[in-house]
Write a protein that holds these residues in place. Structure first.
Motif, PDB file in Angstrom:
ATOM      1  N   PHE A   7       3.942   5.045  -2.399  1.00 51.67           N
ATOM      2  CA  PHE A   7       3.587   4.492  -1.080  1.00 51.67           C
ATOM      3  C   PHE A   7       4.847   4.119  -0.297  1.00 51.67           C
ATOM      4  O   PHE A   7       5.781   3.532  -0.851  1.00 51.67           O
ATOM      5  N   ASP A   8       4.869   4.434   0.989  1.00 54.72           N
ATOM      6  CA  ASP A   8       5.992   4.040   1.850  1.00 54.72           C
ATOM      7  C   ASP A   8       6.093   2.527   1.909  1.00 54.72           C
ATOM      8  O   ASP A   8       5.076   1.831   1.851  1.00 54.72           O
ATOM      9  N   LYS A   9       7.330   2.059   2.070  1.00 55.85           N
ATOM     10  CA  LYS A   9       7.527   0.605   2.268  1.00 55.85           C
ATOM     11  C   LYS A   9       6.755   0.153   3.501  1.00 55.85           C
ATOM     12  O   LYS A   9       6.678   0.867   4.494  1.00 55.85           O
ATOM     13  N   GLY A  10       6.142  -1.030   3.384  1.00 52.85           N
ATOM     14  CA  GLY A  10       5.349  -1.542   4.507  1.00 52.85           C
ATOM     15  C   GLY A  10       3.886  -1.139   4.456  1.00 52.85           C
ATOM     16  O   GLY A  10       3.092  -1.579   5.289  1.00 52.85           O
ATOM     17  N   SER A  11       3.517  -0.302   3.489  1.00 53.54           N
ATOM     18  CA  SER A  11       2.116   0.143   3.407  1.00 53.54           C
ATOM     19  C   SER A  11       1.194  -1.021   3.043  1.00 53.54           C
ATOM     20  O   SER A  11       1.536  -1.871   2.222  1.00 53.54           O
ATOM     21  N   LYS A  12       0.033  -1.011   3.660  1.00 51.11           N
ATOM     22  CA  LYS A  12      -1.027  -1.961   3.294  1.00 51.11           C
ATOM     23  C   LYS A  12      -2.148  -1.182   2.625  1.00 51.11           C
ATOM     24  O   LYS A  12      -2.688  -0.236   3.204  1.00 51.11           O
ATOM     25  N   ILE A  13      -2.475  -1.615   1.422  1.00 52.44           N
ATOM     26  CA  ILE A  13      -3.442  -0.871   0.602  1.00 52.44           C
ATOM     27  C   ILE A  13      -4.669  -1.751   0.339  1.00 52.44           C
ATOM     28  O   ILE A  13      -4.530  -2.932   0.014  1.00 52.44           O
ATOM     29  N   LEU A  14      -5.835  -1.154   0.471  1.00 54.04           N
ATOM     30  CA  LEU A  14      -7.076  -1.845   0.119  1.00 54.04           C
ATOM     31  C   LEU A  14      -7.731  -1.093  -1.044  1.00 54.04           C
ATOM     32  O   LEU A  14      -7.975   0.114  -0.950  1.00 54.04           O
ATOM     33  N   ALA A  15      -7.964  -1.790  -2.156  1.00 55.05           N
ATOM     34  CA  ALA A  15      -8.648  -1.171  -3.297  1.00 55.05           C
ATOM     35  C   ALA A  15     -10.057  -1.762  -3.384  1.00 55.05           C
ATOM     36  O   ALA A  15     -10.232  -2.976  -3.311  1.00 55.05           O
ATOM     37  N   ILE A  16     -11.037  -0.892  -3.538  1.00 52.24           N
ATOM     38  CA  ILE A  16     -12.426  -1.355  -3.609  1.00 52.24           C
ATOM     39  C   ILE A  16     -12.778  -1.676  -5.059  1.00 52.24           C
ATOM     40  O   ILE A  16     -12.736  -0.793  -5.925  1.00 52.24           O
ATOM     41  N   HIS A  17     -13.121  -2.919  -5.328  1.00 51.60           N
ATOM     42  CA  HIS A  17     -13.621  -3.276  -6.671  1.00 51.60           C
ATOM     43  C   HIS A  17     -15.133  -3.044  -6.674  1.00 51.60           C
ATOM     44  O   HIS A  17     -15.893  -3.853  -6.164  1.00 51.60           O
TER      45      HIS A  17
END
Ligand SMILES: *Cc1c(COP(=O)(O)O)cnc(C)c1O
Length: 302
Positions: free
Chosen positions: A268-278
């Motif tokens: 992932f690029d620096k600064g990326s915001k990631i959402l993981a679905i539980h």
């Protein structure tokens, strides 16, 4: 509409790689019924009601989250439920299985079939036999994925989630991922982490979506569906200790393992915001621990 919180994850590897990770706690929808299974059933139950059905019939293995969810949600909505379960041998021993015990306590009637018969479950003759045995029913496919299920999963993402660059989900049949893809914004990338081996998934998912901003990450199935090793168990126990988030060994544990591994590799690029679905699945832990114990592997902390 049903909404759950996004929980920010605070572990060093994220900071070190300049990314932010949030987990959408769909597991909070219900302690036993997987969040995504609930979503997948929503419009199917409405459709079954509209069509005048009083009985739901579906398929699953002995530890199936979908079986547990269908029993529970079906009972709540006033349906009789029938579970066609893979494995004749369970006829005499199902009470030792926590998933089947739960389903039964919510009114599900079981029909145990051999593995050979189970493989033919989608064929006309098999369905016809079931109809003569049980009368009319609304049929939910194995894993619960169809167009109405995808529609239900389109409600997982909120407007506020458009701030994320990546949306990640585990993949079984791909219905949940398809819903996320349909609901995603064009600037977002949706990553699916299959919990099993299978080249068919990409095509199956394509049947339900109209976008190209998605990708399957196929390196983290740990040898196949429900296959688990000591490194995965250790990761899940460690993740729970650090974040207070329980993961299941079949789906969400594999996704978060893969996600963290990719973060460490600079995917992932620096600064990326990631959402993981539980997506839930926590009801399967008890059954998995019994299997791990038999194999002399470390068990999951509960
Ligand atoms: C069933 C399930 C999945 C997979 O969902 P699909 O829509 O079949 O891809 C993922 N996570 C959990 C916890 C599940 O129970």
């Amino acid at each position: 509409m049903l909404q759950v919180p996004n929980q920010k994850i605070d572990v060093p590897i994220l900071n070190e790689n300049g990314v932010e990770l949030y987990v959408k706690r769909e597991d909070k929808i219900h302690p036993i019924v997987s969040g995504n299974k609930y979503r997948k059933l929503k419009y199917n139950l409405l459709e079954a009601k509209d069509a005048g059905h009083s009985t739901l019939l579906t398929f699953g293995g002995a530890y199936s989250n979908h079986i547990a969810a269908t029993a529970f949600a079906g009972e709540n909505a006033g349906f009789q439920t029938i579970g066609v379960i893979r494995g004749e041998e369970l006829e005499d021993s199902w009470e030792a299985n926590p998933t089947l015990r739960f389903a039964h306590s919510h009114g599900m009637q079981f029909h145990f079939v051999s593995r050979e018969a189970y493989r033919q479950k989608e064929e006309g003759d098999f369905i016809q036999d079931l109809k003569s045995k049980f009368g009319a029913f609304y049929l939910l496919p194995e894993g619960g994925t169809n167009r109405l299920a995808v529609k239900g999963c389109e409600e997982i993402l909120t407007e506020n989630d458009a701030q994320f660059d990546y949306v990640c989900s585990c993949v079984g049949t791909g219905g949940t991922l398809a819903g996320l893809i349909n609901a995603s914004a064009p600037h977002q990338t949706v990553l699916g982490f299959p919990a099993l081996k299978g080249d068919f998934l990409k095509e199956d998912i394509s049947n339900f979506v109209r976008k190209w901003n998605w990708k399957l990450i196929t390196d983290y199935h740990f040898g196949g569906y429900a296959k688990v090793d000591a490194s995965l168990v250790t990761f899940i126990n460690d993740f729970k200790q650090k974040t207070n988030i329980p993961l299941d060994p079949i789906y969400t544990g594999k996704m978060l393992f893969g996600l963290m591994d990719l973060v460490g590799k600079g995917f992932f690029d620096k600064g990326s915001k990631i959402l993981a679905i539980h997506s839930g699945g926590l009801q399967g832990i008890e059954g998995m621990n019994a299997i791990l114990k038999r194999k002399n592997l470390p068990t999951l902390n509960v």
